[in-house]
Enzyme design. Sequence first.
Site, PDB file in Angstrom:
ATOM      1  N   LEU A  42       0.817  -1.220   0.000  1.00  0.00           N
ATOM      2  CA  LEU A  42       0.000   0.000   0.000  1.00  0.00           C
ATOM      3  C   LEU A  42       0.848   1.266   0.000  1.00  0.00           C
ATOM      4  O   LEU A  42       1.854   1.359   0.678  1.00  0.00           O
ATOM      5  CB  LEU A  42      -0.918  -0.003   1.233  1.00  0.00           C
ATOM      6  N   HIS A  46      -3.554   4.301  -1.938  1.00  0.00           N
ATOM      7  CA  HIS A  46      -4.450   3.326  -1.297  1.00  0.00           C
ATOM      8  C   HIS A  46      -4.968   3.876   0.027  1.00  0.00           C
ATOM      9  O   HIS A  46      -6.137   3.710   0.377  1.00  0.00           O
ATOM     10  CB  HIS A  46      -3.693   2.036  -0.966  1.00  0.00           C
ATOM     11  N   GLY A 156      -9.214   3.914  -7.165  1.00  0.00           N
ATOM     12  CA  GLY A 156      -8.516   5.111  -7.635  1.00  0.00           C
ATOM     13  C   GLY A 156      -8.727   5.307  -9.133  1.00  0.00           C
ATOM     14  O   GLY A 156      -8.895   4.340  -9.880  1.00  0.00           O
TER      15      GLY A 156
HETATM   16  O1  PAF Z   1      -6.367  -2.132  -8.584  1.00  0.00           O
HETATM   17  C1  PAF Z   1      -5.991  -3.161  -7.969  1.00  0.00           C
HETATM   18  O2  PAF Z   1      -5.185  -3.101  -7.059  1.00  0.00           O
HETATM   19  C2  PAF Z   1      -6.564  -4.513  -8.366  1.00  0.00           C
HETATM   20  O3  PAF Z   1      -6.760  -4.591  -9.739  1.00  0.00           O
HETATM   21  C3  PAF Z   1      -7.853  -4.865  -7.607  1.00  0.00           C
HETATM   22  C4  PAF Z   1      -8.985  -3.923  -7.942  1.00  0.00           C
HETATM   23  C5  PAF Z   1      -7.584  -4.849  -6.116  1.00  0.00           C
HETATM   24  C6  PAF Z   1      -8.313  -6.281  -7.991  1.00  0.00           C
HETATM   25  O4  PAF Z   1      -7.348  -7.238  -7.683  1.00  0.00           O
END
Ligand code: PAF
Length: 290
Positions: A42, A46, A156
């Site tokens: 992250l 995020h 996002g």
């Molecule tokens: O954007 C991401 O990190 C991934 O594509 C998601 C939406 C978590 C699906 O695995």
Amino acid sequence: MHPRAVIDKMKIVKNIEELRHELALVKNKGLTVGLVPTMGALHEGHLSLVAASAAQSDYTVVSIFLNPLQFGENEDLDTYPRRLETDAELCAQHGAQLIFAPEASTMYHPEHATFVHNSELEEKYCGKYRPGHFRGVLTVVAKLFLAVEPSKAFFGKKDYQQAALIKNMVRDLNWNIVIELLETSREDSGLARSSRNEYMSAEQRNDAAAIYRGLEAAQKQYENGEREVSTLLELVQKSIKKSSGKLQYLHLVDAQTLLPLKNKVEKPAVILVAAFYGETRLIDNLELGV
Ligand code: PAF
């Protein structure tokens, strides 16, 4: 007392039964649940989704699942950064109450054969270069929606095509989930934050800011009245060309349908771009007139 105050420490759960058990307790109290789907590693982008969910929901679930289904054979599944403990701590600090961190075997039965895909948009842009990628994304997001049944889910805008596909899936399957899209989080240089930025050297990372400089140049011209698609795209292309980047695709598309605009920008639009810096594939986008 606000209901949120009665929820104690953050939990990490690994299986769907436990997840459903925890969520039943929450939903029985009449609390709303926000979901932030992630693949871990992250970054600030995020965490702004987690904070937005915490501000808009009574209870926030962050899923951390490195989804094998969305990686191609020669892609970076094995090298993708993994750091569950640090991620979990950051989520707690930003207001999450539960981390759902399943193993691949929990998410996919050995004979798994049911997939969600979009017949219109899935194979364009990123999908053209990453066959099967969006089928993997939509399938896992659908499974997460079914497991968590959130009121809202947070994504996002950096993954613009992914966001459009998820919105279309929710529309097409009549899902009662509000999709909240947050602006792209950027480093000081303008480079869009991505867990994959870690793959680049400091020099490449610096160089990759050329993508955003190009997008900004196009935006500036758009604001000055330029509407010619080729002129606007040329600004992005030129900026990337001046750097060590190798352009993979560059399109100016309708912001609603994501269909390419050919001559002039006459409605809200978005520039979609993908480029390589060394081995690292980066994507970015910028909305015009939205
Ligand atoms: O954007 C991401 O990190 C991934 O594509 C998601 C939406 C978590 C699906 O695995």
